[in-house]
Design a protein around this motif. Sequence first.
Motif, PDB file in Angstrom:
ATOM      1  N   CYS A   1       0.973  -0.943   0.014  1.00  0.00           N
ATOM      2  CA  CYS A   1       0.790   0.013  -0.147  1.00  0.00           C
ATOM      3  C   CYS A   1       1.080   1.421   0.035  1.00  0.00           C
ATOM      4  N   LEU A   2       1.807   1.047   0.855  1.00  0.00           N
ATOM      5  CA  LEU A   2       2.763   2.286   0.453  1.00  0.00           C
ATOM      6  C   LEU A   2       3.303   2.957  -0.662  1.00  0.00           C
ATOM      7  N   LYS A   3       3.778   1.408  -0.943  1.00  0.00           N
ATOM      8  CA  LYS A   3       4.415   2.346  -3.261  1.00  0.00           C
ATOM      9  C   LYS A   3       3.670   1.935  -3.736  1.00  0.00           C
ATOM     10  N   VAL A   4       2.160   1.845  -3.535  1.00  0.00           N
ATOM     11  CA  VAL A   4       1.197   2.143  -4.346  1.00  0.00           C
ATOM     12  C   VAL A   4       0.852   3.596  -4.599  1.00  0.00           C
ATOM     13  N   THR A   5       0.813   4.122  -3.711  1.00  0.00           N
ATOM     14  CA  THR A   5       0.318   5.679  -2.429  1.00  0.00           C
ATOM     15  C   THR A   5       1.531   6.245  -3.188  1.00  0.00           C
ATOM     16  N   ALA A   6       2.857   5.673  -3.190  1.00  0.00           N
ATOM     17  CA  ALA A   6       4.126   6.792  -3.089  1.00  0.00           C
ATOM     18  C   ALA A   6       4.153   7.024  -4.197  1.00  0.00           C
ATOM     19  N   GLN A   7       3.902   8.792  -4.231  1.00  0.00           N
ATOM     20  CA  GLN A   7       3.979   9.557  -5.666  1.00  0.00           C
ATOM     21  C   GLN A   7       4.837  10.460  -5.579  1.00  0.00           C
ATOM     22  N   THR A   8       5.491  10.839  -6.885  1.00  0.00           N
ATOM     23  CA  THR A   8       6.558  12.192  -6.531  1.00  0.00           C
ATOM     24  C   THR A   8       5.275  13.479  -5.652  1.00  0.00           C
ATOM     25  N   PRO A   9       6.552  14.504  -5.556  1.00  0.00           N
ATOM     26  CA  PRO A   9       5.463  15.737  -5.532  1.00  0.00           C
ATOM     27  C   PRO A   9       5.343  16.379  -6.646  1.00  0.00           C
ATOM     28  N   PRO A  10       4.045  17.406  -6.055  1.00  0.00           N
ATOM     29  CA  PRO A  10       3.495  17.796  -7.705  1.00  0.00           C
ATOM     30  C   PRO A  10       5.128  19.261  -7.456  1.00  0.00           C
ATOM     31  N   GLY A  11       5.776  19.208  -9.268  1.00  0.00           N
ATOM     32  CA  GLY A  11       5.858  20.557  -9.155  1.00  0.00           C
ATOM     33  C   GLY A  11       7.762  19.751  -8.860  1.00  0.00           C
ATOM     34  N   LEU A  12       7.874  19.062  -8.478  1.00  0.00           N
ATOM     35  CA  LEU A  12       9.634  19.113  -8.507  1.00  0.00           C
ATOM     36  C   LEU A  12       9.892  18.842 -10.243  1.00  0.00           C
ATOM     37  N   SER A  13       9.680  18.391 -10.598  1.00  0.00           N
ATOM     38  CA  SER A  13      10.989  18.512 -12.112  1.00  0.00           C
ATOM     39  C   SER A  13      10.878  19.869 -12.565  1.00  0.00           C
ATOM     40  N   GLU A  14       9.869  20.869 -12.243  1.00  0.00           N
ATOM     41  CA  GLU A  14       9.843  22.268 -12.453  1.00  0.00           C
ATOM     42  C   GLU A  14      11.211  23.075 -11.744  1.00  0.00           C
ATOM     43  N   ILE A  15      11.162  22.746 -10.206  1.00  0.00           N
ATOM     44  CA  ILE A  15      12.213  23.024  -9.416  1.00  0.00           C
ATOM     45  C   ILE A  15      13.429  22.496  -9.887  1.00  0.00           C
ATOM     46  N   ASN A  16      13.742  21.192 -10.573  1.00  0.00           N
ATOM     47  CA  ASN A  16      14.812  20.392 -10.467  1.00  0.00           C
ATOM     48  C   ASN A  16      15.606  21.354 -12.025  1.00  0.00           C
ATOM     49  N   GLU A  17      14.405  21.761 -12.705  1.00  0.00           N
ATOM     50  CA  GLU A  17      14.833  22.149 -14.210  1.00  0.00           C
ATOM     51  C   GLU A  17      15.491  23.529 -13.165  1.00  0.00           C
ATOM     52  N   GLY A  18      14.319  24.242 -12.751  1.00  0.00           N
ATOM     53  CA  GLY A  18      15.098  26.184 -12.220  1.00  0.00           C
ATOM     54  C   GLY A  18      16.765  25.426 -11.330  1.00  0.00           C
ATOM     55  N   LYS A  19      16.638  23.975 -10.652  1.00  0.00           N
ATOM     56  CA  LYS A  19      17.749  24.577 -10.182  1.00  0.00           C
ATOM     57  C   LYS A  19      19.469  24.052 -11.622  1.00  0.00           C
ATOM     58  N   ASN A  20      18.300  23.474 -12.387  1.00  0.00           N
ATOM     59  CA  ASN A  20      20.063  23.183 -13.322  1.00  0.00           C
ATOM     60  C   ASN A  20      20.070  24.727 -14.000  1.00  0.00           C
ATOM     61  N   LEU A  21      18.824  25.469 -14.385  1.00  0.00           N
ATOM     62  CA  LEU A  21      19.010  26.388 -15.253  1.00  0.00           C
ATOM     63  C   LEU A  21      19.724  28.039 -14.858  1.00  0.00           C
ATOM     64  N   MET A  22      19.234  27.594 -12.502  1.00  0.00           N
ATOM     65  CA  MET A  22      20.140  28.734 -11.735  1.00  0.00           C
ATOM     66  C   MET A  22      21.805  28.791 -11.862  1.00  0.00           C
ATOM     67  N   ALA A  23      22.590  27.184 -11.863  1.00  0.00           N
ATOM     68  CA  ALA A  23      23.862  26.300 -11.970  1.00  0.00           C
ATOM     69  C   ALA A  23      24.187  26.633 -13.981  1.00  0.00           C
ATOM     70  N   GLN A  24      23.539  27.024 -14.473  1.00  0.00           N
ATOM     71  CA  GLN A  24      24.135  27.311 -15.560  1.00  0.00           C
ATOM     72  C   GLN A  24      24.860  29.167 -15.949  1.00  0.00           C
ATOM     73  N   ASN A  25      23.553  29.592 -15.239  1.00  0.00           N
ATOM     74  CA  ASN A  25      23.373  30.887 -15.270  1.00  0.00           C
ATOM     75  C   ASN A  25      24.651  31.771 -14.042  1.00  0.00           C
ATOM     76  N   PHE A  26      24.689  30.357 -13.000  1.00  0.00           N
ATOM     77  CA  PHE A  26      25.981  30.955 -11.514  1.00  0.00           C
ATOM     78  C   PHE A  26      26.870  30.647 -12.702  1.00  0.00           C
ATOM     79  N   ARG A  27      26.892  29.897 -13.667  1.00  0.00           N
ATOM     80  CA  ARG A  27      28.478  29.411 -13.944  1.00  0.00           C
ATOM     81  C   ARG A  27      29.078  30.719 -15.204  1.00  0.00           C
ATOM     82  N   ALA A  28      27.980  31.210 -15.753  1.00  0.00           N
ATOM     83  CA  ALA A  28      28.428  31.881 -16.728  1.00  0.00           C
ATOM     84  C   ALA A  28      28.550  33.456 -16.328  1.00  0.00           C
ATOM     85  N   LEU A  29      27.514  33.627 -15.167  1.00  0.00           N
ATOM     86  CA  LEU A  29      27.707  34.559 -13.929  1.00  0.00           C
ATOM     87  C   LEU A  29      29.530  35.024 -13.675  1.00  0.00           C
TER      88      LEU A  29
END
Length: 106
Positions: free
Chosen positions: A18-46
């Motif tokens: 039951c725990l495995k079936v109900t365990a889902q990724t929280p909403p917005g996790l992919s957007e947070i990871n995408e924002g982190k990657n964009l920040m890392a790219q911009n930080f290196r350039a800056l």
Amino acid sequence: MKNLFLILMVTLIIAVICLKVTAQTPPGLSEINEGKNLMAQNFRALSRAVLILGALFGLLGGLRIYNNWQMGKGNIDIEVAGWFGACIFLSVLGVFLSALYQVPIA
């Protein structure tokens, strides 16, 4: 005793399923990871741009100090300490910000 152990094992297996079936990724996790990657790219350039600007201003400051020294003006030590402190500040600032935002220096 054997029945109690069997019931306990079946209950545990059902609970895990039951725990495995109900365990889902929280909403917005992919957007947070995408924002982190964009920040890392911009930080290196800056950070590279800041280091280049720091090098240019350091050269200009060195030329200014050399010119004042050749002109015989006093208090050159204060200017040298100021420009040296600014160069150290720029160098340490990049390392500090990369540690603060957890962006590896590359």
